[in-house]
Design a protein around this motif. Structure first.
Motif, PDB file in Angstrom:
ATOM      1  N   UNK A 197       0.706  -1.416   0.189  1.00  0.00           N
ATOM      2  CA  UNK A 197      -0.253  -0.274   0.205  1.00  0.00           C
ATOM      3  C   UNK A 197       0.519   1.014  -0.101  1.00  0.00           C
ATOM      4  N   UNK A 198       2.020   1.275   0.832  1.00  0.00           N
ATOM      5  CA  UNK A 198       2.720   2.304   1.203  1.00  0.00           C
ATOM      6  C   UNK A 198       3.855   2.369  -0.070  1.00  0.00           C
ATOM      7  N   UNK A 212       2.556   1.367  -3.429  1.00  0.00           N
ATOM      8  CA  UNK A 212       1.375   2.331  -4.222  1.00  0.00           C
ATOM      9  C   UNK A 212       0.738   4.077  -3.734  1.00  0.00           C
ATOM     10  N   UNK A 213       1.506   4.555  -2.547  1.00  0.00           N
ATOM     11  CA  UNK A 213       0.974   6.573  -2.225  1.00  0.00           C
ATOM     12  C   UNK A 213      -0.001   6.401  -1.176  1.00  0.00           C
ATOM     13  N   UNK A 214      -0.402   4.901  -0.221  1.00  0.00           N
ATOM     14  CA  UNK A 214      -0.901   5.286   0.750  1.00  0.00           C
ATOM     15  C   UNK A 214       0.242   5.819   1.789  1.00  0.00           C
ATOM     16  N   UNK A 215      -0.666   6.622   2.909  1.00  0.00           N
ATOM     17  CA  UNK A 215       0.097   7.800   3.105  1.00  0.00           C
ATOM     18  C   UNK A 215       0.166   6.654   4.804  1.00  0.00           C
ATOM     19  N   UNK A 231      -9.302  -3.830   7.495  1.00  0.00           N
ATOM     20  CA  UNK A 231      -9.911  -3.900   6.304  1.00  0.00           C
ATOM     21  C   UNK A 231      -9.118  -5.099   6.413  1.00  0.00           C
ATOM     22  N   UNK A 256      -3.065   6.829   6.759  1.00  0.00           N
ATOM     23  CA  UNK A 256      -4.071   6.343   5.714  1.00  0.00           C
ATOM     24  C   UNK A 256      -4.419   5.263   5.378  1.00  0.00           C
ATOM     25  N   UNK A 301      -7.246   2.672   6.057  1.00  0.00           N
ATOM     26  CA  UNK A 301      -7.996   1.478   4.413  1.00  0.00           C
ATOM     27  C   UNK A 301      -7.352   0.024   4.123  1.00  0.00           C
ATOM     28  N   UNK A 302      -6.259   0.146   5.070  1.00  0.00           N
ATOM     29  CA  UNK A 302      -5.377  -1.553   4.923  1.00  0.00           C
ATOM     30  C   UNK A 302      -5.357  -1.644   6.293  1.00  0.00           C
TER      31      UNK A 302
END
Lengths: 265, 271
Positions: B172-173, B175-178, B189, B181, B185-186
């Motif tokens: 995720x990071x 792919x641009x997730x801060x 879930x 977040x 987001x991760x």
């Protein structure tokens, strides 16, 4: 494999300079990497080849920005590379798709993070799914896919954000032999059409030779670069033509020898 | 394939399906019938006294009359209110807390002693203390339920978030997730399967704590209503209330399974 997907980002140079890494295990600290300089030239397919547990994955995670090295620095196009981001795309051995998202949403995830509107990102994601031959599984959940299909989705997900460098950590290591060779062919085609800089970690000599321009052969722990091997076999390569090429045989012999403890024995 | 072969194959599938249905439906029904028959026959045959266990046939007719008794309905309403407030509090506070504890050592060190403390204190003791502090109102009864249910929720959220694959967060990071977040987001879930398992435990626990606290502080609620009937020797009514409460428990669990199947279709394995 269709070539409908063209890269807009030019490939970049990724360098690790003086990388040294020590795992802090409390009382005993284990050196994993002992002074490595590595350079992936723009648009080059570079493999890091080494025995299991030699620290090659650690080196890749350092290049990706997931792990801060004890010493040394990572440069992306001559600038210090910061925290991980979409410029350095990663594919892991264990696929790690987001199980709560459909296949198409997985591929579109990075684009969503960049603020691309839904209609547009779905369209792009479907194009990348088509590239890996999985557009018919767009609405499935990851749990419905086989290992090989999951890895193709993971590759599509990483490519969808159009990274300048593609980092791959033994991506085909968990797959059966047939699926592995199919995916190697697909990756070779993808690389030919996108011309991205690829850093590919593997412990398979055949895989490294088949895919790479150059191979960094690593020693056992603590890891150092044993030799940088140029693979001068003509492209496009097919498995059949490669195996018949006498140059392949001697190259394979040489690289295998490097992996052994005492070369030449 | 010939017509005969197709017919034979269909017959085969039918046998398999029938056998499956027998195992899934008929066998559990038989178990249920045996229990109900024992309930009816044991007191009738004099094996147990009918004051201890009134026969099913004397309990069942009381059920409809319960629902027209305003005392019963208002008791049920009072219980439902404190139950839902307590459980909602637990969900809203415990799940985020458990996740944050898994991701931050400082917060873990801060919260964990409190957790260990409340975990080892019997919840029944809290009923008395909270009543002393906050009186017999909604606040004290809801708080007991919230704290009782909060524990399995915090633990499941903590373990769920702690156990997720690091590569998932790294993917995720990359792919641009801060960093901020990533939790929502991760991590959330990814931890959801374990959180849901904790929620199921919390659901059953919440009913237990609800009744126990109402038995202790006999002001309002279905537990108090039940105890009052016990005091005046209305044993068939007590059994009828118990049957109702049990049915509500089963219904809630059924609803939980339905909801999970609909809302979390990506879940692997059984619910």
């Amino acid at each position: 494999m269709s070539s409908t997907t063209t890269s807009t980002v030019s490939p970049k140079r990724l360098e690790g300079r003086g990388i040294r890494h020590v795992f802090d295990g409390g009382k005993s600290s284990v050196p994993a990497i002992e002074g490595i300089d590595i350079e992936a030239r723009p648009g080059e397919f570079l493999s890091i080849l080494g025995p299991s547990g030699c620290g090659k994955s650690t080196l890749l995670y350092i290049l990706a920005g997931f792990i801060a090295p004890t010493e040394g620095q990572v440069l992306l196009q001559n600038e210090v590379a910061g925290p991980p981001g979409p410029e350095r795309g990663i594919v892991f051995q264990d696929f790690v798709l987001f199980p709560w998202m459909s296949v198409v949403d997985n591929v579109a995830y990075g684009l969503r993070e960049q603020g691309v509107r839904k209609a547009e990102r779905t369209e792009i994601a479907l194009r990348y799914l088509q590239m890996v031959g999985l557009e018919s599984s767009a609405q499935s959940f990851p749990k419905e896919l086989s290992g090989g299909m999951k890895q193709r989705v993971a590759i599509a997900r990483t490519l969808a954000t159009d990274p300048a460098v593609l980092l791959m950590d033994e991506p085909f290591g968990a797959l059966d032999a047939l699926t592995r060779s199919i995916l190697q062919d697909q990756l070779s085609d993808v690389w030919t059409s996108t011309k991205k800089t690829v850093v590919f970690v593997t412990h398979s000599v055949e895989e490294a030779i088949f895919l790479s321009d150059r191979i960094y052969v690593m020693s056992k722990r603590p890891s150092t670069v044993r030799e940088i091997v140029n693979v001068e076999l003509p492209r496009p390569r097919t498995r059949e033509s490669m195996l018949q090429d006498p140059a392949y045989g001697s190259l394979h012999e040489h690289v295998r020898g490097l992996l052994m403890d005492s070369p030449g024995s | 394939m010939t017509t005969a072969a197709v017919a034979a194959k269909t017959a085969d599938t039918n046998t398999v399906q029938t056998r499956h249905r027998v195992r899934q439906v008929v066998v559990p029904l038989v178990t249920l019938l045996v229990v109900l028959a024992a309930w009816e026959l044991l007191p009738r045959l004099g094996v147990v006294r009918s004051t201890v266990l009134p026969p099913l046939s004397t309990v069942l007719p009381i059920l409809p009359s319960l629902w027209v008794d305003t005392a019963f309905v208002s008791s049920l309403g009072a219980s439902a209110l404190r139950w839902s407030v307590g459980l909602a509090l637990a969900i809203v506070i415990a799940i985020p807390l458990g996740i944050v504890m898994a991701r931050s050592r400082t917060i873990f060190a801060f919260v964990n002693p409190l957790m260990v403390l409340t975990y080892s204190v019997p919840k029944a003791a809290l009923v008395l203390i909270f009543t002393l502090w906050f009186g017999v109102g909604l606040l004290s009864s809801s708080l007991v339920i919230a704290i009782g249910c909060g524990t399995p929720l915090i633990i499941s959220a903590y373990h769920g978030a702690k156990g997720i694959n690091t590569h998932l967060v790294w993917s995720a990071s990359a792919l641009g997730t801060s960093r901020h977040d990533v939790l929502r987001r991760i991590v959330f879930p990814a931890a959801l399967p374990e959180i849901l398992a904790g929620l199921r435990t919390a659901l059953q626990l919440s009913l237990f704590i609800l009744l126990a606290s109402e038995f202790l502080i006999r002001q309002t609620g279905i537990g108090a209503y039940m105890f009052n009937n016990l005091d005046v020797g209305q044993y068939p009514t007590v059994w009828a209330i118990m049957l109702t409460v049990a049915a509500i428990g089963v219904l809630l669990d059924w609803l939980y399974v339905r909801l999970v199947r609909v809302c979390v279709p990506w879940l692997e394995g059984e619910v």
